[in-house]
Design an enzyme around this catalytic site. Structure first.
Site, PDB file in Angstrom:
ATOM      1  N   LYS A  33       0.850  -1.195   0.000  1.00  0.00           N
ATOM      2  CA  LYS A  33       0.000   0.000   0.000  1.00  0.00           C
ATOM      3  C   LYS A  33       0.881   1.239   0.000  1.00  0.00           C
ATOM      4  CE  LYS A  33      -2.329   1.716   3.749  1.00  0.00           C
ATOM      5  NZ  LYS A  33      -2.240   3.171   3.752  1.00  0.00           N
ATOM      6  N   ASP A  60      -3.264   4.353  -2.133  1.00  0.00           N
ATOM      7  CA  ASP A  60      -4.198   4.831  -1.102  1.00  0.00           C
ATOM      8  C   ASP A  60      -4.161   6.359  -1.041  1.00  0.00           C
ATOM      9  OD1 ASP A  60      -5.745   5.143   1.214  1.00  0.00           O
ATOM     10  OD2 ASP A  60      -4.169   4.450   2.567  1.00  0.00           O
ATOM     11  N   LEU A  61      -4.791   6.994  -2.034  1.00  0.00           N
ATOM     12  CA  LEU A  61      -4.785   8.468  -2.065  1.00  0.00           C
ATOM     13  C   LEU A  61      -6.161   9.061  -1.762  1.00  0.00           C
ATOM     14  CD1 LEU A  61      -2.341   9.122  -5.070  1.00  0.00           C
ATOM     15  CD2 LEU A  61      -1.841   9.084  -2.619  1.00  0.00           C
ATOM     16  N   LYS A  62      -7.154   8.221  -1.559  1.00  0.00           N
ATOM     17  CA  LYS A  62      -8.501   8.660  -1.127  1.00  0.00           C
ATOM     18  C   LYS A  62      -8.988   9.895  -1.880  1.00  0.00           C
ATOM     19  CE  LYS A  62      -7.889   6.885   3.605  1.00  0.00           C
ATOM     20  NZ  LYS A  62      -6.424   6.641   3.669  1.00  0.00           N
ATOM     21  N   HIS A  64     -11.145  12.707  -3.542  1.00  0.00           N
ATOM     22  CA  HIS A  64     -12.417  13.351  -3.188  1.00  0.00           C
ATOM     23  C   HIS A  64     -12.428  14.711  -3.875  1.00  0.00           C
ATOM     24  CE1 HIS A  64     -15.392  14.411   0.340  1.00  0.00           C
ATOM     25  NE2 HIS A  64     -15.873  14.719  -0.843  1.00  0.00           N
ATOM     26  N   ASP A  65     -13.169  14.819  -4.977  1.00  0.00           N
ATOM     27  CA  ASP A  65     -13.161  16.067  -5.750  1.00  0.00           C
ATOM     28  C   ASP A  65     -14.358  16.015  -6.689  1.00  0.00           C
ATOM     29  OD1 ASP A  65     -12.192  18.422  -7.176  1.00  0.00           O
ATOM     30  OD2 ASP A  65     -10.183  17.910  -6.455  1.00  0.00           O
ATOM     31  N   ILE A  66     -14.425  16.944  -7.633  1.00  0.00           N
ATOM     32  CA  ILE A  66     -15.545  16.914  -8.579  1.00  0.00           C
ATOM     33  C   ILE A  66     -15.413  15.668  -9.469  1.00  0.00           C
ATOM     34  CG2 ILE A  66     -15.918  19.417  -8.546  1.00  0.00           C
ATOM     35  CD1 ILE A  66     -14.406  19.557 -11.231  1.00  0.00           C
ATOM     36  N   PRO A  67     -16.545  15.177 -10.010  1.00  0.00           N
ATOM     37  CA  PRO A  67     -16.525  13.904 -10.737  1.00  0.00           C
ATOM     38  C   PRO A  67     -15.439  13.803 -11.804  1.00  0.00           C
ATOM     39  CG  PRO A  67     -18.789  14.573 -10.377  1.00  0.00           C
ATOM     40  CD  PRO A  67     -17.926  15.712  -9.877  1.00  0.00           C
ATOM     41  N   THR A 119     -12.093   6.295  10.288  1.00  0.00           N
ATOM     42  CA  THR A 119     -12.231   5.674  11.615  1.00  0.00           C
ATOM     43  C   THR A 119     -11.735   6.599  12.721  1.00  0.00           C
ATOM     44  OG1 THR A 119     -10.155   4.566  11.194  1.00  0.00           O
ATOM     45  CG2 THR A 119     -12.152   3.282  10.857  1.00  0.00           C
ATOM     46  N   ARG A 180      -3.733  -6.170  14.114  1.00  0.00           N
ATOM     47  CA  ARG A 180      -2.561  -6.441  14.945  1.00  0.00           C
ATOM     48  C   ARG A 180      -2.484  -7.925  15.253  1.00  0.00           C
ATOM     49  NH1 ARG A 180      -1.270  -2.549  13.178  1.00  0.00           N
ATOM     50  NH2 ARG A 180      -0.411  -0.656  14.082  1.00  0.00           N
ATOM     51  N   GLN A 189      -3.208   2.502  17.148  1.00  0.00           N
ATOM     52  CA  GLN A 189      -4.505   1.984  16.731  1.00  0.00           C
ATOM     53  C   GLN A 189      -5.335   1.648  17.971  1.00  0.00           C
ATOM     54  OE1 GLN A 189      -5.586   1.961  13.729  1.00  0.00           O
ATOM     55  NE2 GLN A 189      -3.993   1.435  12.244  1.00  0.00           N
ATOM     56  N   GLY A 209       0.724  -2.516   8.696  1.00  0.00           N
ATOM     57  CA  GLY A 209       1.920  -1.704   8.511  1.00  0.00           C
ATOM     58  C   GLY A 209       3.005  -2.049   9.499  1.00  0.00           C
ATOM     59  N   ARG A 210       3.054  -1.281  10.587  1.00  0.00           N
ATOM     60  CA  ARG A 210       4.183  -1.357  11.516  1.00  0.00           C
ATOM     61  C   ARG A 210       4.508  -2.736  12.080  1.00  0.00           C
ATOM     62  NH1 ARG A 210       1.782   3.742  14.468  1.00  0.00           N
ATOM     63  NH2 ARG A 210      -0.027   2.751  13.505  1.00  0.00           N
TER      64      ARG A 210
HETATM   65  O1  C5P Z   1       1.058   0.515  10.925  1.00  0.00           O
HETATM   66  P1  C5P Z   1      -0.395   0.199  10.819  1.00  0.00           P
HETATM   67  O2  C5P Z   1      -0.695  -1.269  10.666  1.00  0.00           O
HETATM   68  O3  C5P Z   1      -1.210   0.839  11.893  1.00  0.00           O
HETATM   69  O4  C5P Z   1      -0.811   0.874   9.430  1.00  0.00           O
HETATM   70  C1  C5P Z   1      -2.109   0.874   8.977  1.00  0.00           C
HETATM   71  C2  C5P Z   1      -2.228   1.600   7.685  1.00  0.00           C
HETATM   72  O5  C5P Z   1      -3.598   1.673   7.344  1.00  0.00           O
HETATM   73  C3  C5P Z   1      -1.721   3.030   7.703  1.00  0.00           C
HETATM   74  O6  C5P Z   1      -1.216   3.321   6.395  1.00  0.00           O
HETATM   75  C4  C5P Z   1      -2.960   3.839   7.986  1.00  0.00           C
HETATM   76  O7  C5P Z   1      -2.904   5.129   7.456  1.00  0.00           O
HETATM   77  C5  C5P Z   1      -4.022   3.015   7.263  1.00  0.00           C
HETATM   78  N1  C5P Z   1      -5.372   3.182   7.779  1.00  0.00           N
HETATM   79  C6  C5P Z   1      -5.719   2.924   9.092  1.00  0.00           C
HETATM   80  N2  C5P Z   1      -7.006   3.086   9.510  1.00  0.00           N
HETATM   81  C7  C5P Z   1      -7.916   3.483   8.656  1.00  0.00           C
HETATM   82  C8  C5P Z   1      -7.603   3.729   7.333  1.00  0.00           C
HETATM   83  C9  C5P Z   1      -6.294   3.563   6.923  1.00  0.00           C
HETATM   84  O8  C5P Z   1      -4.879   2.542   9.889  1.00  0.00           O
HETATM   85  N3  C5P Z   1      -9.153   3.585   9.070  1.00  0.00           N
END
Ligand code: C5P
Length: 230
Positions: A33, A60-62, A64-67, A119, A180, A189, A209-210
């Site tokens: 990602k 993952d650039l999300k 959100h703008d005009i169509p 979230t 996790r 988180q 991620g981490r």
């Molecule tokens: O390191 P970690 O597992 O927390 O990374 C989760 C990834 O998912 C990050 O890139 C974070 O920005 C993304 N993300 C998130 N929760 C969301 C949407 C995206 O943790 N609701």
């Protein structure tokens, strides 16, 4: 894309760090990602490079703008060869339909997922934006709208999976961050699930991620998660 795929979040600032993570996980069928941090730092060349290495990328650039703007951004993402990208469902039906119309011109278009309610937002945050419903009701409304507008699925927290499954059916894809493994730290988180429990609850894909990228041995961390899922 096969159910159970894990997208490893490349939340780093440099191309070198990103490519090191990709190469550490080579051959394990991980997906990657690339989000706003890395993309803004190093740009689309890195996306092309990871795609050229044969890896599956979620951009993952999300949007959100005009169509028209979002549809053309979607075309640009598809042209980079990414497998998945995302938009904000709050951009509305016309925005999402415009994306679908443009992607239908590709032979093998990427999957498009919608973000419903971030979230990080609670009931009070939503109210300040003029939404009086609970986050759960708003998630449900936007997930249904995304489905009706031709999106392939949504990004959702582990706690929202069941609600979305019920509202949108079995074929609607759900990708879930906030994962996790049983053995790792929650970091920042809050509402987390283990990989196995998220899949059991009905998630199709996981973002992690981490727990992988910061592990002393990334390959082992990834393989341990695959084992945990099995
Ligand atoms: O390191 P970690 O597992 O927390 O990374 C989760 C990834 O998912 C990050 O890139 C974070 O920005 C993304 N993300 C998130 N929760 C969301 C949407 C995206 O943790 N609701």
């Amino acid at each position: 894309m096969e159910k159970g795929k894990i997208f490893v979040a490349l939340d780093v600032n440099t191309k070198e760090e990103a490519l090191e993570i990709v190469s550490d996980l080579k051959g394990l069928r991980a997906c990657f990602k690339i989000g706003k941090q890395l993309f803004t730092s190093v740009g689309p060349e890195l996306v092309k490079e990871v795609v050229a290495m044969g890896e599956d990328v979620f951009l993952d650039l999300k949007y959100h703008d005009i169509p028209n703007t979002v549809a053309m951004a979607g075309v640009a993402a598809a042209s980079l060869g990414v497998k998945v990208f995302n938009v904000h469902a709050g951009g509305g039906r016309k925005m999402m339909e415009a994306v679908r119309t443009e992607l239908n011109k590709f032979d093998d278009p990427p999957m498009v997922l919608a973000v419903t309610v971030l979230t990080s937002m609670g009931e009070d945050d939503l109210r300040e934006t003029g939404v009086d419903d609970t986050p759960a009701d708003q998630v449900k409304r936007l997930a249904i709208l995304a489905k009706e507008s031709g999106m392939d699925g949504v990004v959702a927290s582990p706690l929202e999976i069941e609600l979305i499954r019920q509202a949108c059916g079995e074929n609607f894809k759900i990708l879930t961050p906030g994962i996790r493994p049983a053995s790792s730290s929650a970091d920042d988180q809050k509402r987390i699930a283990t990989p196995a429990s998220a899949l059991k609850a009905g998630a199709d894909y996981l973002v992690i991620g981490r727990p992988i990228t910061n592990a002393p041995d990334r390959r082992k961390a990834f393989i341990d998660i695959l084992e945990e899922i099995k």
